[in-house]
Design a protein around this motif. Structure first.
Motif, PDB file in Angstrom:
ATOM      1  N   HIS A  86      51.978  26.573  41.827  1.00  0.00           N
ATOM      2  CA  HIS A  86      51.756  27.760  42.652  1.00  0.00           C
ATOM      3  C   HIS A  86      52.075  29.083  41.971  1.00  0.00           C
ATOM      4  O   HIS A  86      52.063  30.119  42.609  1.00  0.00           O
ATOM      5  N   ALA A  87      52.322  29.044  40.658  1.00  0.00           N
ATOM      6  CA  ALA A  87      52.609  30.292  39.946  1.00  0.00           C
ATOM      7  C   ALA A  87      51.431  31.250  40.078  1.00  0.00           C
ATOM      8  O   ALA A  87      51.601  32.442  40.327  1.00  0.00           O
ATOM      9  N   PHE A  88      50.217  30.712  39.918  1.00  0.00           N
ATOM     10  CA  PHE A  88      49.058  31.596  39.985  1.00  0.00           C
ATOM     11  C   PHE A  88      48.915  32.212  41.373  1.00  0.00           C
ATOM     12  O   PHE A  88      48.594  33.381  41.512  1.00  0.00           O
ATOM     13  N   THR A  89      49.180  31.380  42.405  1.00  0.00           N
ATOM     14  CA  THR A  89      49.092  31.890  43.768  1.00  0.00           C
ATOM     15  C   THR A  89      49.986  33.105  43.948  1.00  0.00           C
ATOM     16  O   THR A  89      49.566  34.132  44.489  1.00  0.00           O
ATOM     17  N   VAL A  90      51.227  32.991  43.459  1.00  0.00           N
ATOM     18  CA  VAL A  90      52.192  34.078  43.628  1.00  0.00           C
ATOM     19  C   VAL A  90      51.726  35.324  42.869  1.00  0.00           C
ATOM     20  O   VAL A  90      51.690  36.429  43.418  1.00  0.00           O
ATOM     21  N   ILE A  91      51.337  35.137  41.606  1.00  0.00           N
ATOM     22  CA  ILE A  91      50.904  36.274  40.792  1.00  0.00           C
ATOM     23  C   ILE A  91      49.646  36.905  41.383  1.00  0.00           C
ATOM     24  O   ILE A  91      49.513  38.125  41.469  1.00  0.00           O
ATOM     25  N   PHE A  92      48.753  36.042  41.820  1.00  0.00           N
ATOM     26  CA  PHE A  92      47.490  36.502  42.384  1.00  0.00           C
ATOM     27  C   PHE A  92      47.723  37.337  43.644  1.00  0.00           C
ATOM     28  O   PHE A  92      47.210  38.457  43.776  1.00  0.00           O
ATOM     29  N   GLY A 109      38.416  29.112  45.222  1.00  0.00           N
ATOM     30  CA  GLY A 109      38.284  28.230  44.062  1.00  0.00           C
ATOM     31  C   GLY A 109      39.615  27.603  43.701  1.00  0.00           C
ATOM     32  O   GLY A 109      40.122  26.726  44.398  1.00  0.00           O
ATOM     33  N   ILE A 110      40.207  28.120  42.642  1.00  0.00           N
ATOM     34  CA  ILE A 110      41.357  27.450  42.041  1.00  0.00           C
ATOM     35  C   ILE A 110      42.539  27.346  43.005  1.00  0.00           C
ATOM     36  O   ILE A 110      43.287  26.378  42.974  1.00  0.00           O
ATOM     37  N   LEU A 111      42.699  28.303  43.920  1.00  0.00           N
ATOM     38  CA  LEU A 111      43.855  28.229  44.819  1.00  0.00           C
ATOM     39  C   LEU A 111      43.755  27.033  45.763  1.00  0.00           C
ATOM     40  O   LEU A 111      44.760  26.535  46.258  1.00  0.00           O
ATOM     41  N   VAL A 138      38.714  38.233  44.355  1.00  0.00           N
ATOM     42  CA  VAL A 138      39.756  37.688  45.226  1.00  0.00           C
ATOM     43  C   VAL A 138      39.216  36.466  45.983  1.00  0.00           C
ATOM     44  O   VAL A 138      39.879  35.427  46.068  1.00  0.00           O
ATOM     45  N   ALA A 139      37.977  36.580  46.488  1.00  0.00           N
ATOM     46  CA  ALA A 139      37.373  35.444  47.190  1.00  0.00           C
ATOM     47  C   ALA A 139      37.114  34.289  46.220  1.00  0.00           C
ATOM     48  O   ALA A 139      37.353  33.119  46.548  1.00  0.00           O
ATOM     49  N   HIS A 140      36.661  34.620  45.022  1.00  0.00           N
ATOM     50  CA  HIS A 140      36.371  33.622  43.980  1.00  0.00           C
ATOM     51  C   HIS A 140      37.604  32.769  43.697  1.00  0.00           C
ATOM     52  O   HIS A 140      37.532  31.545  43.624  1.00  0.00           O
ATOM     53  N   VAL A 141      38.729  33.427  43.591  1.00  0.00           N
ATOM     54  CA  VAL A 141      39.965  32.725  43.273  1.00  0.00           C
ATOM     55  C   VAL A 141      40.519  32.019  44.517  1.00  0.00           C
ATOM     56  O   VAL A 141      40.947  30.869  44.461  1.00  0.00           O
ATOM     57  N   MET A 156      43.660  41.990  34.109  1.00  0.00           N
ATOM     58  CA  MET A 156      43.170  43.271  33.584  1.00  0.00           C
ATOM     59  C   MET A 156      42.581  44.132  34.701  1.00  0.00           C
ATOM     60  O   MET A 156      42.862  45.320  34.825  1.00  0.00           O
ATOM     61  N   LEU A 157      41.759  43.492  35.527  1.00  0.00           N
ATOM     62  CA  LEU A 157      41.110  44.229  36.608  1.00  0.00           C
ATOM     63  C   LEU A 157      42.157  44.779  37.577  1.00  0.00           C
ATOM     64  O   LEU A 157      42.046  45.902  38.077  1.00  0.00           O
ATOM     65  N   THR A 158      43.182  43.977  37.825  1.00  0.00           N
ATOM     66  CA  THR A 158      44.247  44.413  38.720  1.00  0.00           C
ATOM     67  C   THR A 158      44.955  45.639  38.145  1.00  0.00           C
ATOM     68  O   THR A 158      45.196  46.618  38.854  1.00  0.00           O
ATOM     69  N   VAL A 159      45.273  45.589  36.856  1.00  0.00           N
ATOM     70  CA  VAL A 159      45.950  46.729  36.219  1.00  0.00           C
ATOM     71  C   VAL A 159      45.051  47.964  36.284  1.00  0.00           C
ATOM     72  O   VAL A 159      45.493  49.058  36.656  1.00  0.00           O
ATOM     73  N   ILE A 160      43.764  47.777  35.960  1.00  0.00           N
ATOM     74  CA  ILE A 160      42.828  48.907  35.975  1.00  0.00           C
ATOM     75  C   ILE A 160      42.815  49.577  37.343  1.00  0.00           C
ATOM     76  O   ILE A 160      42.853  50.801  37.452  1.00  0.00           O
ATOM     77  N   LEU A 161      42.783  48.747  38.382  1.00  0.00           N
ATOM     78  CA  LEU A 161      42.677  49.319  39.718  1.00  0.00           C
ATOM     79  C   LEU A 161      43.987  49.943  40.189  1.00  0.00           C
ATOM     80  O   LEU A 161      44.004  50.719  41.133  1.00  0.00           O
ATOM     81  N   CYS A 162      45.087  49.587  39.547  1.00  0.00           N
ATOM     82  CA  CYS A 162      46.363  50.218  39.912  1.00  0.00           C
ATOM     83  C   CYS A 162      46.510  51.591  39.264  1.00  0.00           C
ATOM     84  O   CYS A 162      47.281  52.426  39.753  1.00  0.00           O
TER      85      CYS A 162
END
Ligand code: HEM
Ligand code: FES
Lengths: 253, 356
Positions: free
Chosen positions: B196-202, B188-190, B182-185, B63-69
């Motif tokens: 690696h789907a999340f990595t690519v999307i992220f 963290g999870i990365l 971005v740092a959190h992710v 959501m945040l990504t879409v908002i900032l785009c």
């Protein structure tokens, strides 16, 4: 700077025709996109492993000898269908707490323990019921546990908290879970080293400080990380105890 | 525009906007939480608390990504402006989703200990000296704090109360907050996962935000270059033949402010290009029913005096104009907001009714 033929959107008026088609396309794209992302991310979740609370076993009550590693264990002498004599159960309290207060006075004695089993492969833990219902001394002679030294090892793997790893949480290991693991360890839950390579048939080793004391605080920074560390391994019944030497700890990438 | 403050001034477009947004969020969460576990072949399922936390965390990030785009997209292509219109509802919704994410985490990973779960959040992991194993939760805490501040101050009441420039500066905190996510992710999870789907999307999402902002900045700089004026007592805006009835030409003045010169009823008037609401570009709007209408949220102004029509009270500065032959010239010194200025008739356009 605008020109006449470009549609102009005013929030509180209806959108002009060509713009409306564009916006409709965006709306569809938005919803389909979110569905696709939800699916892609939803199916990309790692397997959290086989650990679990065995509520399906029901409450288990067995008798055994209490030992301190210094983390309290019970070596089962009188078992049942589920828990065979000779099984070693790590002990933990409710939540992120230890049973040190109740178990330490019973060291080397025979005791009846009762609670719910946590199991992951050959790693077994018992979460005790409260008070004397969970652990109480019983009459009888306690046999002494044999300790079989397996020498000095350099192991690669991860320090975890034994309870989450055994199934209190899924996932119960890994860096995302590190703060949680630290909290468990601070609460006195036994730490377990998950070795990438089996040691004498087991990938799980209860890990202690160099002199058989509690895990040194300096090791907390490395919980959940992929490390190598050296130390002495000792077999106690079906459980391995790894006395780590903190000076040899190295982070691997 | 507001006469009195109500929680939300609803209209049909806002309803549509919010329903589409809520539907997107609902579909994301439903698919993540209920449709995909069947596809996973896990021997035992992920704990619902962590599963929920992940779904809501990932949703908040998307959501945040879409908002900032939306911002740079609207600057690059005006057709995206409607997405900007009700973006604050999108932002507030993101904050709720992010709070849900954090609550699931705090009530799971940080609960069950003898210590308070909020204190535990701060002391459980103190490995600040290392990248791997870094307490990535602090980045989440910062981002969430910013999101909450922005959501709470999102209402126009706060913008009035804090004044638009201060409000705007506070709301620029969304950028540090996004970097923090971005740092959190990343830490963290990365660091943790095998899939690696999340990595690519992220990485795609974060890159899209960065690239779009860069493109919009380049686009803007190019436009600015074309409209920048040299210091002078009277500044050329354009030739009057370039003006279109109902539209404006924008000039960037030497003091960095922008002036929008409108042609209405065959007469020229100039007001500040910055909308009193959120600095929207009035000169990119148009005249609707004799009023300059902002392209962002539709605030309106009388072009002859920079005032919103009664009962509204917003005012923008006006500028003095003169004709030199067919050249439209503006005095770079702005008049105080709301100052009436006599319009200058265009020698090329027919003066219509309303003309004095
Ligand atoms: C108090 C604030 C926060 C805390 C304590 C927190 C904590 C965490 C933790 C512990 C994880 C790892 C979960 C796991 O997979 O085991 C995580 C993942 C994540 N967090 Fe946060 N977080 C916070 C705020 C935020 C915010 C504000 C956002 C975004 C807007 C966010 C986005 C994410 C994302 C995208 C993930 C990865 C989810 C996935 O695996 O799919 N977090 N967070
Ligand atoms: S109406 Fe919001 S900026 Fe102009």
């Amino acid at each position: 700077m605008s020109s006449n033929n470009k549609p102009f959107f005013v929030g509180y008026l209806s959108a002009p025709g060509p713009l409306r088609r564009f916006l409709l396309a965006i709306c569809v794209l938005f919803i389909v996109g979110f569905a696709a992302l939800g699916l892609t991310l939803g199916v990309a979740q790692d397997d959290p492993g086989p650990g679990a609370f065995r509520f399906d076993y029901g409450r288990q009550t067995v008798t055994g000898v209490i030992e301190l590693t210094p983390y309290p264990l019970v070596r089962v002498t009188i078992g049942n269908d589920r828990i065979k004599p000779g099984t070693t159960l790590m002990l933990a309290g409710q939540g992120k707490s230890s049973v040190d207060k109740r178990a330490i006075p019973l060291e080397g004695q025979l005791a009846k323990v009762s609670g719910v089993v946590l199991q992951r492969g050959d790693l077994n833990m018992l979460q005790l019921r409260g008070g004397r219902n969970g652990i109480s001394a019983v009459e009888g002679a306690a046999s002494k546990q044999t300790r079989e030294p397996l020498g000095r090892w350099k192991l690669a793997g991860e320090i975890c908290d034994g309870k989450c790893l055994a199934g209190a949480m899924r996932p119960g290991r890994g860096l995302a879970h590190k703060a949680c693991a630290n909290l468990c360890l601070l609460g006195g839950v036994p730490p377990v080293f998950v070795s990438t390579q089996e040691v004498d048939g087991s990938e799980f080793l209860l890990i202690t400080g160099p002199d058989g004391d509690a895990l040194p605080k300096s090791a907390y920074d490395y919980v959940a990380q992929f490390i190598t560390v050296e130390g002495d391994v000792e077999r106690r019944g079906d459980l391995l105890v790894f006395r780590m030497d903190p000076d040899t700890l190295e982070v691997l990438e | 525009m507001s006469v009195k403050y109500v929680p939300v001034q609803w209209n049909k477009n806002k309803w549509i906007y919010d329903w589409v947004m809520l539907l997107g969020v609902a579909v994301f969460l439903y698919v993540f939480l209920y449709a995909s576990p069947g596809i996973l072949s896990h021997e035992r399922p992920i704990n619902p608390q962590v599963h929920n936390a992940r779904a809501f965390g990932a949703c908040a990030f998307v959501m945040l990504t879409v908002i900032l785009c939306i911002g740079p997209l609207a600057r690059l292509d005006k057709r995206f402006l409607p997405l900007l219109y009700n973006r604050r509802h999108f932002g507030v919704m993101t904050t709720f989703v992010a709070i849900t994410h954090a609550s699931y985490i705090i009530d799971w990973y940080f609960a069950f200990a003898s210590s308070d779960k909020y204190e535990a959040l701060l002391f459980a992991n103190t490995s600040y000296g290392q990248l791997s194993g870094f307490p990535f939760e602090v980045f989440g805490i910062f981002a969430l704090s910013v999101l909450i501040i922005l959501a709470v101050t999102s209402h126009d009441f706060w913008m009035k109360f804090l004044t638009a420039p201060v409000w705007k500066r506070i709301h620029y905190l969304i950028y540090p907050a996004y970097l923090s996510v971005v740092a959190h992710v990343s830490l963290g999870i990365l660091q943790d996962q095998q899939a690696h789907a999340f990595t690519v999307i992220f990485i795609s999402g974060a890159t899209a935000v960065g690239v779009l902002h860069l493109l919009a900045a380049i686009h803007e700089r190019r436009q600015d270059k074309a409209i920048t004026a040299q210091p002078a007592t009277w500044i050329d805006v354009c030739d009057v033949s370039d003006m279109t009835e109902g539209f404006a030409r924008i000039k960037l003045l030497p003091d960095g402010k922008r002036v929008a010169v409108f042609l209405m009823d065959g007469q020229l008037s100039a007001i500040s290009n910055a909308c009193a609401h959120q600095n929207g570009p009035l000169g990119e709007g148009r005249i609707i029913a004799c009023l300059v209408t902002c392209p962002w949220h539709g605030f309106q102004y009388n072009v002859r005096n920079g005032q919103s029509p009664a009962p509204f009270t917003e005012k923008v500065p006006t500028y003095n104009l003169r004709m030199q032959g067919t050249s439209v010239q503006v005095d770079p010194n702005a008049n105080p907001p709301g100052t009436p200025v006599d319009p200058v008739p265009s020698p090329l356009h027919p003066q219509t009714e309303g003309a004095t």
